[in-house]
Design an enzyme around this catalytic site. Structure first.
Site, PDB file in Angstrom:
ATOM      1  N   GLU A  60       1.936   6.508   2.230  1.00  0.00           N
ATOM      2  CA  GLU A  60       2.853   6.140   3.315  1.00  0.00           C
ATOM      3  C   GLU A  60       3.277   7.385   4.093  1.00  0.00           C
ATOM      4  O   GLU A  60       3.350   7.359   5.329  1.00  0.00           O
ATOM      5  CB  GLU A  60       4.084   5.434   2.740  1.00  0.00           C
ATOM      6  CG  GLU A  60       3.798   4.131   2.036  1.00  0.00           C
ATOM      7  CD  GLU A  60       3.228   3.066   2.950  1.00  0.00           C
ATOM      8  OE1 GLU A  60       3.673   2.974   4.112  1.00  0.00           O
ATOM      9  OE2 GLU A  60       2.333   2.326   2.512  1.00  0.00           O
ATOM     10  N   GLU A 107       0.613   0.867  -6.666  1.00  0.00           N
ATOM     11  CA  GLU A 107       1.882   0.365  -7.200  1.00  0.00           C
ATOM     12  C   GLU A 107       1.931  -1.147  -7.323  1.00  0.00           C
ATOM     13  O   GLU A 107       2.744  -1.682  -8.090  1.00  0.00           O
ATOM     14  CB  GLU A 107       3.058   0.882  -6.362  1.00  0.00           C
ATOM     15  CG  GLU A 107       3.092   0.422  -4.925  1.00  0.00           C
ATOM     16  CD  GLU A 107       2.401   1.375  -3.973  1.00  0.00           C
ATOM     17  OE1 GLU A 107       2.928   1.630  -2.882  1.00  0.00           O
ATOM     18  OE2 GLU A 107       1.292   1.854  -4.320  1.00  0.00           O
TER      19      GLU A 107
END
Length: 269
Positions: free
Chosen positions: A116, A136
């Site tokens: 990100e 994740e």
């Protein structure tokens, strides 16, 4: 300003600076100190008239493995997660908002929250041995900042976010996660050449061009989508399975936890 977890260096020839995440013994995993120090360094670069471009990279063999999964108290409520993720997302958005161009120089792994971070940079150059992914999802989590749908085709977004698979640099290039792939031993040189090019551009041209590009994303709804994602992932973390995964993290070593997470998916590629 001195930093504990990052290095901040200004080039001696051209007007650019480099932020290096400096936790190589932990694959540059990002704890709160890292996030806050990157945020402070970005602010320092933006405020400095002698910095016209910024590079973010990692020390050692990784850009970053993502958010640090060790050492936290994860038996918490939704208000904690909302505040935690809001702080992380805001720091990443400050990279995106910076009125100077920001280059991600990806050496090795760029995973989860670090992916990100990379996507919030304006441009990305990767070594040919780099790896990218959002693993994740496999432990009932998700990204704090939903930048991927603003860069990639929806099919590719769903693949990465549904499977947790890692992709190599050439696949990341095809997906438009990155701009360029270079041999690992040339990454520093190629990144600095691009930083020098940007640093020598007329400053107002890049400032106003970046503002216009960012405005297009804001008009299309980037900010509400970020806020929705914060609420959704905070809620995900306090579901029954979310709490179970957090309890596992508290009682397992990181090596045990990652094996427990990833072993069910071995042999399925």
């Amino acid at each position: 300003m001195s930093y504990e977890t990052i290095l901040y260096e200004k080039d001696t020839t051209d007007k650019f600076a480099t932020i290096t995440i400096n936790r190589p013994d932990k694959m540059n995993a990002m704890n709160k100190t890292v996030i806050r120090e990157i945020d402070a360094a970005v602010a320092a670069a933006v405020a400095d008239p002698d910095v016209n471009a910024l590079v973010i990279t990692g020390a050692g063999r990784a850009f970053s493995s993502g958010y640090d999964l060790q050492g936290g108290d994860f038996d918490v409520d939704i208000d904690f997660w909302r505040a935690d993720m809001s702080e992380n997302a805001e720091a990443l958005l400050n990279i995106w908002r910076a009125p100077i161009p920001v280059i991600a120089s990806v050496n090795g792994y760029a995973l989860a929250g670090a992916l990100e971070l990379m996507m919030c940079c304006d441009l990305a150059i990767a070594a040919d041995n780099a790896k990218f992914g959002e693993p994740e999802v496999r432990h009932n989590s998700g990204p704090p900042a939903l930048m991927m749908p603003w860069l990639l085709a929806t099919r590719d977004v769903r693949w990465l976010m549904f499977t947790g698979d890692m992709v190599d640099a050439q696949e990341a290039l095809r997906m438009h996660l990155i701009n360029k792939v270079v041999p690992a031993d040339q990454l520093k040189e190629k990144t600095e050449n691009l930083a020098r090019k940007l640093a020598r551009m007329p400053v107002p041209a890049l400032r106003y061009t970046k503002a216009s590009i960012n405005n297009q994303q804001m008009v299309a709804g980037l900010m509400p989508s970020f806020q929705y994602n914060i609420e959704a992932i905070a809620a995900l973390h306090v579901t029954r399975q979310g709490r179970e995964w957090m309890a596992n993290l508290a009682k397992m070593s990181l090596k045990e936890y990652l094996a427990f997470r990833d072993d069910p998916f071995k042999g399925l590629d």
